[in-house]
Write a protein that holds these residues in place. Structure first.
Motif, short mmCIF file in Angstrom:
data_model
loop_
_atom_site.label_atom_id
_atom_site.label_comp_id
_atom_site.label_asym_id
_atom_site.label_seq_id
_atom_site.Cartn_x
_atom_site.Cartn_y
_atom_site.Cartn_z
N SER A 125 -0.88 7.79 6.72
CA SER A 125 0.14 7.11 5.91
C SER A 125 1.48 7.84 5.94
O SER A 125 2.53 7.21 5.77
CB SER A 125 -0.33 7.02 4.46
N HIS A 167 -5.50 0.61 -5.39
CA HIS A 167 -6.89 0.29 -5.04
C HIS A 167 -7.81 1.50 -4.97
O HIS A 167 -9.01 1.34 -4.81
CB HIS A 167 -6.95 -0.48 -3.71
N LYS A 168 -7.27 2.73 -5.09
CA LYS A 168 -8.17 3.88 -4.98
C LYS A 168 -8.73 4.27 -6.35
O LYS A 168 -9.61 3.61 -6.88
CB LYS A 168 -7.43 5.04 -4.33
N VAL A 211 -2.07 14.88 -3.62
CA VAL A 211 -3.45 15.34 -3.41
C VAL A 211 -3.78 14.99 -1.95
O VAL A 211 -3.62 13.85 -1.55
CB VAL A 211 -4.43 14.64 -4.36
N ASN A 258 0.85 -1.20 0.00
CA ASN A 258 0.00 0.00 0.00
C ASN A 258 0.89 1.25 0.00
O ASN A 258 2.11 1.14 0.10
CB ASN A 258 -0.95 -0.01 1.20
N ALA A 259 0.27 2.41 -0.08
CA ALA A 259 1.05 3.65 -0.12
C ALA A 259 1.82 3.85 1.18
O ALA A 259 2.96 4.34 1.17
CB ALA A 259 0.11 4.83 -0.38
N THR A 260 1.21 3.49 2.29
CA THR A 260 1.88 3.66 3.58
C THR A 260 3.20 2.89 3.61
O THR A 260 4.20 3.37 4.13
CB THR A 260 0.96 3.14 4.72
N ASP A 295 3.52 11.35 -1.54
CA ASP A 295 2.45 10.36 -1.34
C ASP A 295 1.40 10.61 -2.42
O ASP A 295 0.67 11.61 -2.38
CB ASP A 295 1.87 10.54 0.06
N ASN A 354 -0.87 3.65 -4.51
CA ASN A 354 -1.53 2.35 -4.42
C ASN A 354 -2.44 2.16 -5.63
O ASN A 354 -2.75 3.11 -6.35
CB ASN A 354 -2.32 2.22 -3.11
N SER A 372 -5.68 14.11 1.46
CA SER A 372 -6.80 13.23 1.76
C SER A 372 -8.01 14.02 2.27
O SER A 372 -9.15 13.75 1.88
CB SER A 372 -6.33 12.24 2.85
N ALA A 409 -1.20 8.59 -3.23
CA ALA A 409 -2.35 7.67 -3.11
C ALA A 409 -3.63 8.26 -3.70
O ALA A 409 -4.44 7.53 -4.28
CB ALA A 409 -2.57 7.30 -1.65
N GLN A 410 -3.83 9.58 -3.55
CA GLN A 410 -5.08 10.18 -4.05
C GLN A 410 -4.89 10.80 -5.44
O GLN A 410 -5.83 11.39 -5.96
CB GLN A 410 -5.57 11.28 -3.08
N HIS A 412 -2.39 12.43 5.70
CA HIS A 412 -3.08 11.19 6.10
C HIS A 412 -2.15 10.43 7.06
O HIS A 412 -0.93 10.63 7.01
CB HIS A 412 -3.34 10.40 4.82
N SER A 443 1.70 15.00 0.47
CA SER A 443 0.78 14.37 -0.49
C SER A 443 0.71 15.16 -1.78
O SER A 443 0.75 16.39 -1.76
CB SER A 443 -0.63 14.31 0.10
C1 LIG Z 1 -3.12 10.90 0.76
C2 LIG Z 1 -3.30 9.49 1.19
N1 LIG Z 1 -2.22 8.70 1.35
C3 LIG Z 1 -2.32 7.42 1.71
C4 LIG Z 1 -3.54 6.86 1.99
C5 LIG Z 1 -3.60 5.43 2.45
O1 LIG Z 1 -3.17 4.61 1.44
P1 LIG Z 1 -2.81 3.08 1.76
O2 LIG Z 1 -3.98 2.49 2.47
O3 LIG Z 1 -2.57 2.49 0.41
O4 LIG Z 1 -1.58 3.07 2.60
C6 LIG Z 1 -4.69 7.61 1.83
C7 LIG Z 1 -6.02 7.01 2.09
O5 LIG Z 1 -7.04 7.59 2.11
C8 LIG Z 1 -4.57 8.95 1.43
O6 LIG Z 1 -5.65 9.72 1.28
#
Ligand SMILES: Cc1ncc(COP(=O)(O)O)c(C=O)c1O
Length: 350
Positions: free
Chosen positions: A74, A178-179, A122, A45-47, A153, A176, A124, A155-156, A72, A120
């Motif tokens: 993460s 999955h989003k 974008v 995952n991104a984390t 990061d 990641n 969260s 992820a978004q 986030h 990030s």
């Molecule tokens: C900016 C951001 N980074 C990371 C995450 C979490 O990603 P992951 O569950 O893949 O670690 C989120 C989840 O909402 C997010 O908004």
């Protein structure tokens, strides 16, 4: 996928085929973000990606890390944890709707001791798009005598608009599948620029990470970002992510982005026109935002509203705190769903 199906029955007999499928997935995902395949590591995952960079960095006495207050967990958790463990001192800045202000705020807390900047692409909470290219360009220009490493990061961001990590100029980019890409859960991706890779000491290694190993000669890490991968993992999900990219790839980026922009614009306009007292938190402009729209409804119980919208209007926004709501509009959403949600909000707000 057929190689992976056979893997479950023929095991090591088809290992080369399976490795080839895994490499193909890596090449597909790397191309999607403008990275060489050797610079891409798969994780969960991104984390994972954020934590892997922070835990592998060769911290020195007195180092500082700059990150935003709007991250986030993460990023907020691993950056804070590293500071608590004494690896560095953490400095925070605020991300603003105006990208120039974000850059000013970041620069105000960055100094000669800053080794790494992380934020990030974008956010969260509000879907604010940050000026990543400008930040990375400035950090790479050695503003205090040496380049500052950048970890983004994404992820978004991935799937909302084109992301080219080489053009962005970042040193590392975590994301990641999955989003917004609608890929399988458990597919994390981490881009690591070769110049950064050579500095890092992966905190965890195992079978898969090595170029060579012997008890006499020790462990020599793989020359690529693969050194961060180890142990048995679910290989089909990464092929699944590559298939998701192929699926989205059938729609030109311009159409995908135009649709994302049109839906976000429509939602924001309807909120401002038709919901009394609404306060839009997300920047209005698409280039400063994304398909996430966050707004406050002062005096309204947001968790109760969101539950009513789910139960009676079949829409799924998210409550963030007491009176804040976040709505995600993706390509597959329709204006009619936005209309339905506005109707539900109006029925509550009056
Ligand atoms: C900016 C951001 N980074 C990371 C995450 C979490 O990603 P992951 O569950 O893949 O670690 C989120 C989840 O909402 C997010 O908004």
């Amino acid at each position: 996928m057929s190689a992976l199906r056979r893997w479950e029955t023929a095991a090591f007999a088809v290992e080369p085929e399976v490795n080839a499928a895994f490499d193909a997935a890596r090449a597909r995902v790397a191309a999607f973000i403008g990275a060489p395949p050797a610079a891409l590591s798969f994780n969960r995952n991104a984390t994972d990606g954020n934590a892997q960079i922070l835990s592998a960095f060769p911290w020195d006495e007195g180092d500082e890390v700059v990150t935003s207050r709007q991250e986030h967990p993460s990023l907020a958790y691993p950056t804070t944890y590293g500071a608590q463990r004494g690896h560095y001192t953490l400095r925070h800045f605020d991300i603003m709707g105006d990208p120039a202000q974000t850059l000013d705020n970041l620069q105000a807390v960055t100094g000669p001791r800053t080794r790494l900047i992380t934020l990030s692409h974008v956010t969260s909470g509000t879907g604010t798009r940050t000026p990543v290219a400008e930040i990375c360009r400035w950090a790479a220009s050695a503003p205090f005598g040496r380049p500052i490493v950048t970890l983004i990061d994404g992820a978004q961001a991935l799937g909302q608009f084109p992301v080219d990590v080489t053009a962005l100029g970042c040193d590392a980019y975590a994301g990641n599948g999955h989003k917004w890409l609608c890929g399988p859960k458990g597919t994390g991706i981490l881009y690591i620029k070769p110049t950064l890779l050579s500095l890092l000491w992966p905190a965890e290694v195992g079978a898969g990470s090595a170029a060579s190993f012997s008890l006499t000669d020790g462990l020599h890490l793989a020359p690529t970002a693969r050194r961060f991968e180890y142990g048995t993992r679910s290989l089909p999900i990464y092929s699944g992510l590559a298939m998701a990219l192929d699926f989205w790839g059938e729609i030109p980026w311009s159409d995908r982005e135009n649709r994302g922009r049109a839906l976000a614009d429509y939602l924001r306009q309807r909120l401002l026109d038709d919901v009394p007292g609404v306060q839009l938190i997300t920047p209005r402009r698409w280039d400063d935002s994304s398909g996430l729209t966050t707004f406050d409804l002062p005096g309204v119980d947001a968790p109760a509203l969101v539950e009513r919208l789910r139960a009676h209007y079949r829409v799924l926004p998210r409550a963030i705190g007491a009176c804040r709501v976040r709505v995600s509009t993706a390509l597959y959403n329709a204006e009619e769903e936005i209309d339905r949600m506005i109707e539900g909000i109006r029925a509550t707000v009056g």
